[in-house]
Design a protein around this motif. Structure first.
Motif, PDB file in Angstrom:
ATOM      1  N   ILE A   1       0.858  -1.186   0.000  1.00 54.61           N
ATOM      2  CA  ILE A   1       0.000   0.000   0.000  1.00 54.61           C
ATOM      3  C   ILE A   1       0.894   1.237   0.000  1.00 54.61           C
ATOM      4  N   GLY A   2       1.154   1.785  -1.175  1.00 51.64           N
ATOM      5  CA  GLY A   2       1.967   2.985  -1.289  1.00 51.64           C
ATOM      6  C   GLY A   2       1.112   4.236  -1.256  1.00 51.64           C
ATOM      7  N   GLY A   3       1.791   5.367  -1.149  1.00 50.93           N
ATOM      8  CA  GLY A   3       1.086   6.639  -1.096  1.00 50.93           C
ATOM      9  C   GLY A   3       1.933   7.654  -0.361  1.00 50.93           C
ATOM     10  N   PHE A   4       1.587   8.909  -0.500  1.00 48.83           N
ATOM     11  CA  PHE A   4       2.392   9.967   0.072  1.00 48.83           C
ATOM     12  C   PHE A   4       1.809  10.425   1.405  1.00 48.83           C
ATOM     13  N   SER A   5       2.595  11.153   2.153  1.00 44.52           N
ATOM     14  CA  SER A   5       2.176  11.614   3.470  1.00 44.52           C
ATOM     15  C   SER A   5       0.853  12.378   3.382  1.00 44.52           C
ATOM     16  N   GLY A   6      -0.084  11.995   4.229  1.00 39.81           N
ATOM     17  CA  GLY A   6      -1.383  12.655   4.245  1.00 39.81           C
ATOM     18  C   GLY A   6      -2.412  12.064   3.314  1.00 39.81           C
ATOM     19  N   SER A   7      -2.058  10.976   2.604  1.00 37.95           N
ATOM     20  CA  SER A   7      -3.006  10.392   1.649  1.00 37.95           C
ATOM     21  C   SER A   7      -4.055   9.512   2.323  1.00 37.95           C
ATOM     22  N   GLY A   8      -3.876   9.222   3.604  1.00 42.80           N
ATOM     23  CA  GLY A   8      -4.882   8.430   4.322  1.00 42.80           C
ATOM     24  C   GLY A   8      -4.551   6.960   4.429  1.00 42.80           C
ATOM     25  N   LYS A   9      -3.252   6.600   4.319  1.00 44.27           N
ATOM     26  CA  LYS A   9      -2.883   5.192   4.385  1.00 44.27           C
ATOM     27  C   LYS A   9      -3.243   4.561   5.723  1.00 44.27           C
ATOM     28  N   THR A  10      -3.035   5.306   6.811  1.00 43.43           N
ATOM     29  CA  THR A  10      -3.319   4.751   8.133  1.00 43.43           C
ATOM     30  C   THR A  10      -4.783   4.353   8.258  1.00 43.43           C
ATOM     31  N   THR A  11      -5.679   5.249   7.874  1.00 37.14           N
ATOM     32  CA  THR A  11      -7.108   4.949   7.942  1.00 37.14           C
ATOM     33  C   THR A  11      -7.462   3.780   7.035  1.00 37.14           C
ATOM     34  N   LEU A  12      -6.909   3.775   5.823  1.00 35.10           N
ATOM     35  CA  LEU A  12      -7.199   2.693   4.886  1.00 35.10           C
ATOM     36  C   LEU A  12      -6.724   1.349   5.433  1.00 35.10           C
ATOM     37  N   ILE A  13      -5.520   1.306   5.997  1.00 40.71           N
ATOM     38  CA  ILE A  13      -4.997   0.045   6.507  1.00 40.71           C
ATOM     39  C   ILE A  13      -5.840  -0.452   7.674  1.00 40.71           C
ATOM     40  N   ARG A  14      -6.297   0.454   8.515  1.00 41.24           N
ATOM     41  CA  ARG A  14      -7.197   0.050   9.600  1.00 41.24           C
ATOM     42  C   ARG A  14      -8.467  -0.603   9.039  1.00 41.24           C
ATOM     43  N   LYS A  15      -9.045   0.002   7.995  1.00 45.48           N
ATOM     44  CA  LYS A  15     -10.258  -0.559   7.378  1.00 45.48           C
ATOM     45  C   LYS A  15      -9.945  -1.907   6.721  1.00 45.48           C
ATOM     46  N   LEU A  16      -8.766  -2.023   6.117  1.00 40.22           N
ATOM     47  CA  LEU A  16      -8.378  -3.269   5.462  1.00 40.22           C
ATOM     48  C   LEU A  16      -8.174  -4.385   6.482  1.00 40.22           C
ATOM     49  N   VAL A  17      -7.540  -4.063   7.609  1.00 38.41           N
ATOM     50  CA  VAL A  17      -7.365  -5.049   8.675  1.00 38.41           C
ATOM     51  C   VAL A  17      -8.722  -5.542   9.180  1.00 38.41           C
ATOM     52  N   GLU A  18      -9.650  -4.615   9.366  1.00 38.46           N
ATOM     53  CA  GLU A  18     -10.999  -4.981   9.811  1.00 38.46           C
ATOM     54  C   GLU A  18     -11.689  -5.867   8.781  1.00 38.46           C
ATOM     55  N   HIS A  19     -11.556  -5.508   7.496  1.00 39.08           N
ATOM     56  CA  HIS A  19     -12.169  -6.264   6.408  1.00 39.08           C
ATOM     57  C   HIS A  19     -11.635  -7.697   6.361  1.00 39.08           C
TER      58      HIS A  19
END
Length: 223
Positions: free
Chosen positions: A6-24
């Protein structure tokens, strides 16, 4: 075991996305490990577990988080031996090309590893519309992605602005599948995006054929 980059630049929302992916993935009964190149980037509290030189923190009963302090190969081998996850999510630093990490892992000779499509996440609210304002490493990360996730669409003023962002990204990467969503708010498009990560990476096929034929399956989802 599947590896998700999961790449992306600072502030792109990776942390939130990874949390949702872990839950999924947890709802599917999968054991998940998260590796972040930047210590503390995920910012998840939990009990600390030491496995040799690798420190992990339990996120849930089915997921551990590992800030990478030593080599990727050592970290992966240790996680496989001690935790045996079904899925490993790797969050590179902002300047590390996910494609290079994928190639490095392929060369490690680890048994039984498959890859999800390479993801690059962009912040819809702050993405520059001028290619000249993007640094080369940003263009390279966007260009090598198999899936482009346009996050934070709640910050977009109208559909015309979103269309301009999609067209801009399409110029940088004509082959990637593209989908826009809000990782924070969730919804149907986020579910579609998470579903794309259940597929297998086609990076080798794309690289082998990109000079002779346009790859099928290029699409953009919209709400």
């Amino acid at each position: 075991m599947k590896c998700m980059l999961i790449g992306g630049f600072s502030g792109s929302g990776k942390t939130t996305l990874i949390r949702k992916l872990v839950e999924h993935l947890g709802k599917q009964g999968q054991k998940v490990a998260v590796i972040a190149n930047e210590t503390g980037e995920i910012g998840i509290d939990g009990d600390t577990i030491s496995e040799g030189e690798v420190e992990t923190r339990e996120i849930t009963s089915d997921c551990v988080y590992c800030p990478m302090k030593i080599s990727m190969e050592y970290t992966l081998r240790n996680l496989i031996a001690s935790y045996n996850p079904d899925t490993i999510i790797i969050e590179p630093t902002g300047i590390t090309p996910p494609g290079q990490i994928k190639r490095n892992i392929e060369n490690m000779g680890l048994p039984g590893i498959t890859f999800a499509p390479i993801v690059n996440l962009v912040d819809a609210g702050h993405l520059s519309q001028e290619a000249g304002e993007l640094q080369n490493f940003m263009k390279n990360q966007i260009g090598e992605a198999e899936v482009l996730g346009i996050n934070k669409v709640e910050l977009i003023n109208n559909r015309e602005e979103l269309l301009e962002i999609c067209l801009f990204l399409r110029k940088l990467n004509p082959r990637a599948r593209m989908i826009h969503f809000s990782a924070r708010q969730g919804g149907e498009n986020l579910d579609k995006f998470l579903g794309l990560l259940e597929e297998a990476s086609r990076r080798k096929i794309t690289l082998d054929r990109e000079n002779s034929i346009q790859m099928p399956g290029v699409s953009a989802y919209s709400s």
